[in-house]
Design a protein around this motif. Structure first.
Motif, PDB file in Angstrom:
ATOM      1  N   LEU A  37      33.600  51.466 -11.561  1.00 52.24           N
ATOM      2  CA  LEU A  37      32.836  50.371 -10.953  1.00 52.24           C
ATOM      3  C   LEU A  37      31.796  49.811 -12.011  1.00 52.24           C
ATOM      4  CD1 LEU A  37      32.289  51.464  -7.227  1.00 52.24           C
ATOM      5  CD2 LEU A  37      34.053  49.826  -8.378  1.00 52.24           C
ATOM      6  N   GLN A  47      30.533  56.047  -9.188  1.00 50.48           N
ATOM      7  CA  GLN A  47      31.674  55.413  -9.830  1.00 50.48           C
ATOM      8  C   GLN A  47      31.180  54.166 -10.700  1.00 50.48           C
ATOM      9  OE1 GLN A  47      33.350  54.472  -6.161  1.00 50.48           O
ATOM     10  NE2 GLN A  47      34.639  56.088  -6.175  1.00 50.48           N
ATOM     11  N   ILE A  97      30.954  56.736   3.958  1.00 54.20           N
ATOM     12  CA  ILE A  97      32.241  56.803   3.161  1.00 54.20           C
ATOM     13  C   ILE A  97      33.121  55.403   3.431  1.00 54.20           C
ATOM     14  CG2 ILE A  97      34.300  57.835   2.271  1.00 54.20           C
ATOM     15  CD1 ILE A  97      32.546  60.383   3.151  1.00 54.20           C
ATOM     16  N   GLN A 141      34.301  52.135   1.075  1.00 54.44           N
ATOM     17  CA  GLN A 141      35.945  51.770   1.008  1.00 54.44           C
ATOM     18  C   GLN A 141      36.254  50.580   1.194  1.00 54.44           C
ATOM     19  OE1 GLN A 141      38.652  51.114   3.080  1.00 54.44           O
ATOM     20  NE2 GLN A 141      39.932  51.271   1.402  1.00 54.44           N
ATOM     21  N   CYS A 166      34.944  48.328  -1.588  1.00 52.08           N
ATOM     22  CA  CYS A 166      35.496  48.153  -2.782  1.00 52.08           C
ATOM     23  C   CYS A 166      37.116  47.313  -2.325  1.00 52.08           C
ATOM     24  CB  CYS A 166      35.978  49.494  -3.151  1.00 52.08           C
ATOM     25  SG  CYS A 166      34.634  50.269  -4.010  1.00 52.08           S
ATOM     26  N   ASN A 220      35.581  63.681  -7.670  1.00 54.57           N
ATOM     27  CA  ASN A 220      37.103  62.810  -8.041  1.00 54.57           C
ATOM     28  C   ASN A 220      36.899  62.879  -9.513  1.00 54.57           C
ATOM     29  OD1 ASN A 220      37.464  62.840  -5.402  1.00 54.57           O
ATOM     30  ND2 ASN A 220      36.705  60.907  -5.263  1.00 54.57           N
ATOM     31  N   ARG A 221      38.171  63.064 -10.239  1.00 53.83           N
ATOM     32  CA  ARG A 221      38.275  62.686 -11.631  1.00 53.83           C
ATOM     33  C   ARG A 221      39.173  61.341 -11.786  1.00 53.83           C
ATOM     34  NH1 ARG A 221      39.466  68.857 -13.366  1.00 53.83           N
ATOM     35  NH2 ARG A 221      37.651  69.649 -12.653  1.00 53.83           N
ATOM     36  N   ILE A 226      39.901  59.500   3.532  1.00 53.79           N
ATOM     37  CA  ILE A 226      39.016  58.350   3.557  1.00 53.79           C
ATOM     38  C   ILE A 226      38.478  58.113   1.882  1.00 53.79           C
ATOM     39  CG2 ILE A 226      36.992  56.829   4.429  1.00 53.79           C
ATOM     40  CD1 ILE A 226      37.268  58.744   7.038  1.00 53.79           C
ATOM     41  N   ILE A 227      37.854  59.286   1.527  1.00 50.62           N
ATOM     42  CA  ILE A 227      37.422  59.465   0.069  1.00 50.62           C
ATOM     43  C   ILE A 227      38.543  59.021  -0.761  1.00 50.62           C
ATOM     44  CG2 ILE A 227      37.007  60.934  -1.537  1.00 50.62           C
ATOM     45  CD1 ILE A 227      35.097  62.447   0.439  1.00 50.62           C
ATOM     46  N   ALA A 234      41.133  56.841  -0.314  1.00 51.22           N
ATOM     47  CA  ALA A 234      41.581  55.527  -0.189  1.00 51.22           C
ATOM     48  C   ALA A 234      40.226  54.696  -0.689  1.00 51.22           C
ATOM     49  CB  ALA A 234      41.284  54.950   1.450  1.00 51.22           C
ATOM     50  N   GLN A 235      39.057  55.331  -0.863  1.00 55.49           N
ATOM     51  CA  GLN A 235      37.828  54.776  -1.591  1.00 55.49           C
ATOM     52  C   GLN A 235      38.002  54.800  -2.994  1.00 55.49           C
ATOM     53  OE1 GLN A 235      34.807  55.884  -3.489  1.00 55.49           O
ATOM     54  NE2 GLN A 235      34.060  53.717  -3.486  1.00 55.49           N
ATOM     55  N   ALA A 236      38.351  55.903  -3.711  1.00 51.30           N
ATOM     56  CA  ALA A 236      38.623  56.186  -5.095  1.00 51.30           C
ATOM     57  C   ALA A 236      39.701  55.096  -5.465  1.00 51.30           C
ATOM     58  CB  ALA A 236      38.915  57.614  -5.339  1.00 51.30           C
ATOM     59  N   CYS A 252      40.413  52.153  -4.286  1.00 48.28           N
ATOM     60  CA  CYS A 252      39.916  50.621  -4.189  1.00 48.28           C
ATOM     61  C   CYS A 252      39.172  50.632  -5.506  1.00 48.28           C
ATOM     62  CB  CYS A 252      39.502  50.447  -3.163  1.00 48.28           C
ATOM     63  SG  CYS A 252      40.725  50.006  -1.914  1.00 48.28           S
ATOM     64  N   ALA A 253      38.315  51.473  -5.829  1.00 48.21           N
ATOM     65  CA  ALA A 253      37.416  51.498  -7.077  1.00 48.21           C
ATOM     66  C   ALA A 253      38.250  51.491  -8.147  1.00 48.21           C
ATOM     67  CB  ALA A 253      36.609  52.859  -6.986  1.00 48.21           C
ATOM     68  N   LEU A 300      41.192  50.361  -8.484  1.00 47.32           N
ATOM     69  CA  LEU A 300      41.651  48.994  -8.483  1.00 47.32           C
ATOM     70  C   LEU A 300      40.563  48.085  -8.965  1.00 47.32           C
ATOM     71  CD1 LEU A 300      43.795  48.982  -5.259  1.00 47.32           C
ATOM     72  CD2 LEU A 300      44.715  48.623  -7.555  1.00 47.32           C
ATOM     73  N   ILE A 335      43.768  59.366 -10.842  1.00 44.88           N
ATOM     74  CA  ILE A 335      42.912  59.824 -10.139  1.00 44.88           C
ATOM     75  C   ILE A 335      43.140  61.323  -9.474  1.00 44.88           C
ATOM     76  CG2 ILE A 335      41.314  59.240  -8.375  1.00 44.88           C
ATOM     77  CD1 ILE A 335      42.242  56.592  -8.191  1.00 44.88           C
ATOM     78  N   GLU A 336      42.411  62.273  -9.527  1.00 42.96           N
ATOM     79  CA  GLU A 336      42.344  63.347  -8.722  1.00 42.96           C
ATOM     80  C   GLU A 336      41.303  63.579  -7.804  1.00 42.96           C
ATOM     81  OE1 GLU A 336      42.178  67.200 -10.951  1.00 42.96           O
ATOM     82  OE2 GLU A 336      42.784  68.252  -9.168  1.00 42.96           O
ATOM     83  N   VAL A 337      41.898  63.696  -6.556  1.00 46.22           N
ATOM     84  CA  VAL A 337      40.896  63.831  -5.491  1.00 46.22           C
ATOM     85  C   VAL A 337      40.961  65.194  -4.911  1.00 46.22           C
ATOM     86  CG1 VAL A 337      39.921  62.999  -3.139  1.00 46.22           C
ATOM     87  CG2 VAL A 337      41.111  61.480  -4.888  1.00 46.22           C
TER      88      VAL A 337
END
Lengths: 400, 400
Positions: free
Chosen positions: A5, A29, A176, A180, A183, A355-356, B176-177, B179-181, B183-184, B186, B198-200
């Motif tokens: 971001l 992010q 959270i 989402q 974004c 997250n990575r 949910i986390i 989905a947020q990652a 979109c970030a 994207l 991405i790894e969650v």
């Protein structure tokens, strides 16, 4: 690098937990999150526990929910404060608040007023209850939402007594969800599209969270039972060993057979109560009781390799103390000793985004801000000259 | 209209809860989510409760976590199945799975192989534990993660006994986390940038969720106590009335004074134990006990208007039954009677995305798919002709 971001600016007029949870993710992010605080600061600076000496306003809970943000104090009751806010809004991609509609409108921060200033803005309101409904505008606190949304009812199903989860659960989850939704709206806006207003209601999101798991057979009519029985049975719990607790998951046929071998009861593999997924579901209370009795015979450290040898998933059930020493949590860098210090005595544990991202990475870590810490640099970025900045200290409540 | 993610295609190779939670949000926001299922289908089709007559594979839990998605069966062990997957990957913006790294690589679905097919792809893996750490590749189930991440330890702090929350809590939150990652990422990709991996990780995200709330004074050294005492005290709970339970939040001075007036004990306003936020925090056990005793004297329906008159936030503590009749939940359209029917006997309750988007709206609602329901249309969209589609029924395990 710098986070996915990077380049996105978020104007954050939220406080306490739900809003700061949303903007924490965005800040980690790489978004530039500007936390606009009232002169007394975000309530969580004081309510979040005792702050260490020399670090007034940096309570532990505030620190963990406000990493990587910048802080400026603006008294939005003053014209000068509103003026700075409007200039900030012109430069932002996202505005987020959890004020009620009436308060937003009286400050000129409602979606229509802000879209006039900046048609690209994503305007996010976290509300207690979806607007237009019978509870519209009613006060919403986490425990009230837990009780109303069915979180407490699930404890009642499980143990006979309604309880709250030992977390600010609905604040934390809905925060959270808000990040989402923001974004997703940024994706929808694209490189040159217009912004839009988002409403994220706490109650409806929490109830959907609960009911998606536990509507169960009631989905198909009033005769059906609520709930997933494998979760609601009071026997689904961490199992006591000789010296602590362990979590064991033996759900497939292979895992169940491995489990019976590991506990030295191979004859149970042929027991009709436990011979298939369906049979174990039918006899879940017997199966869980048997597991609990077996685990009491050895220490956690004895069980773990034994269960692993039989391909039965198992892990220790941590205390909060032992969690801090977990080699995976430390090794992954999610829990760290901070290099930065708040004073000369206290070292400090910090958390990091889990997250990575292979290409963008995450934002470089930065401690949560002191109240008004970044006022000067933010005002300078907005184009206020030195004399104007000095004037704002009085007129807009800017403290620095 | 159609949702903020309209035009985004998501290739979803997940199953059970964590992955489907992530893609449910994306689907409700208008993404075209293609659920790629093995020939036996997502496990949750059977494990999620009994399906109604004539609707095999549509268990209630499956229904609520898979709205608005399309389903195609592909046997990824066959070359033909892999070939369809590769063609799908070329058309997608997002690929998401919760397979372990070794399984992904053996199917050619690892990030590097897929980036070669589609450099714009966001490749998201939900893992149990961050890769590279000592637990890398260990099996992860929700209860194991609850026990390991400190969720259970918080129950232990609260009541003396470690428990699981009555939810698939870490699956549901980490979904949910994710989905947020996504979109970030994207947003970070933008209109013409490259994708990324991405790894969650479930464990690290769950532990950060717990510790951000409860690291407390322990943040500043081994002598400090964990936990937010206002949450951990066993007296923080829904309060029994004459006929049910109520949730009351009286934290500010004005609310506390209003509460003492509402219960007919105005003299307590001057009691030094309760006269300020700090005093009530110091005497939280006394304060909560007093609240509990007072509420037992009247019915919930008597208390609610009385408390409201004194500006004390309060709401009923719903049972799951009474939640279904809540006028706000029904009025906002979050819980609905579905028009669509699965068979001739059973009506059906459905859930809807709770957030509102002023410009894009949400995706038009659609029931969760039957297994392989959209294979024909998806293959047609990919350019397979009728003869090829017929061939794939055998070679790739496509069922329709």
């Amino acid at each position: 690098m710098g986070g996915p971001l990077r380049g996105i600016r978020v104007l954050d007029a939220t406080g306490v937990i739900v809003g700061p949870t949303a903007t924490l993710l965005l800040a980690e992010q790489g978004a530039d999150v500007i936390k606009v605080e009232p002169p007394e600061g975000d309530l969580m600076r004081r309510l979040g526990g005792r702050a260490p000496a020399g670090a007034a306003g940096l309570s532990p809970k505030f620190l963990h929910f406000n990493r990587n943000k910048r802080s400026i104090v603006l008294d939005l009751k003053t014209e000068a404060g509103k003026d700075v806010m409007r200039r900030l809004a012109g430069t932002a991609d996202v505005f987020i608040s959890n004020m009620r509609a009436k308060a937003l409108a009286s400050l000129g921060l409602d979606a229509a007023s802000m879209a006039a200033l900046n048609p690209r803005l994503i305007h996010c309101t976290i509300s207690g209850f979806a607007s237009g409904g019978p509870y519209d505008g009613a006060p919403a606190y986490d425990t009230i939402i837990q009780g109303l949304s069915g979180v407490s009812a699930c404890f009642q199903q499980q143990t006979g007594e309604p309880r709250f989860a030992p977390f600010v659960l609905t604040d934390h989850i809905v925060g959270i969800i808000a990040a989402q939704a923001i974004c997703a709206a940024l994706v929808g806006r694209g490189a040159d599209g217009p912004g839009q207003a988002i409403e994220v209601p706490m109650f409806e999101n929490a109830a959907a969270f609960v009911l998606s798991e536990h509507l169960g057979q009631r989905t198909f009519g009033p005769g059906g039972a609520f709930g997933d029985p494998r979760i609601m049975t009071p026997d689904a719990r961490p199992l006591a060993t000789l010296d602590g607790y362990i979590c064991v998951s033996a759900n497939t046929d292979a895992q169940a057979r491995g489990f019976f071998d590991a506990i030295g009861r191979p004859e149970l593999k042929e027991d009709p109560r436990f011979r298939s997924v369906a049979a174990r579901l039918e006899n879940v209370a017997d199966y869980f009781r048997l597991r609990a009795e077996a685990m009491a015979a050895r220490t956690t450290a004895e069980w773990l390799p034994l269960l692993r040898r039989h391909d039965v998933p198992a892990m220790p059930c941590h205390t909060l103390d032992s969690l801090l020493d977990d080699p995976q949590l430390r090794g992954s860098g999610t829990l760290v000793e901070e290099d930065a210090r708040l004073n000369e005595e206290d070292a400090m544990l910090g958390l990091r985004h889990a997250n990575r991202y292979s290409r963008s990475g995450s934002a470089p870590p930065r401690l949560a801000p002191r109240l008004d810490e970044h006022a000067e640099e933010i005002l300078r970025e907005l184009g206020y000259d030195a004399a104007q900045r000095a004037g704002l200290r009085q007129d807009a409540g800017v403290l620095s």
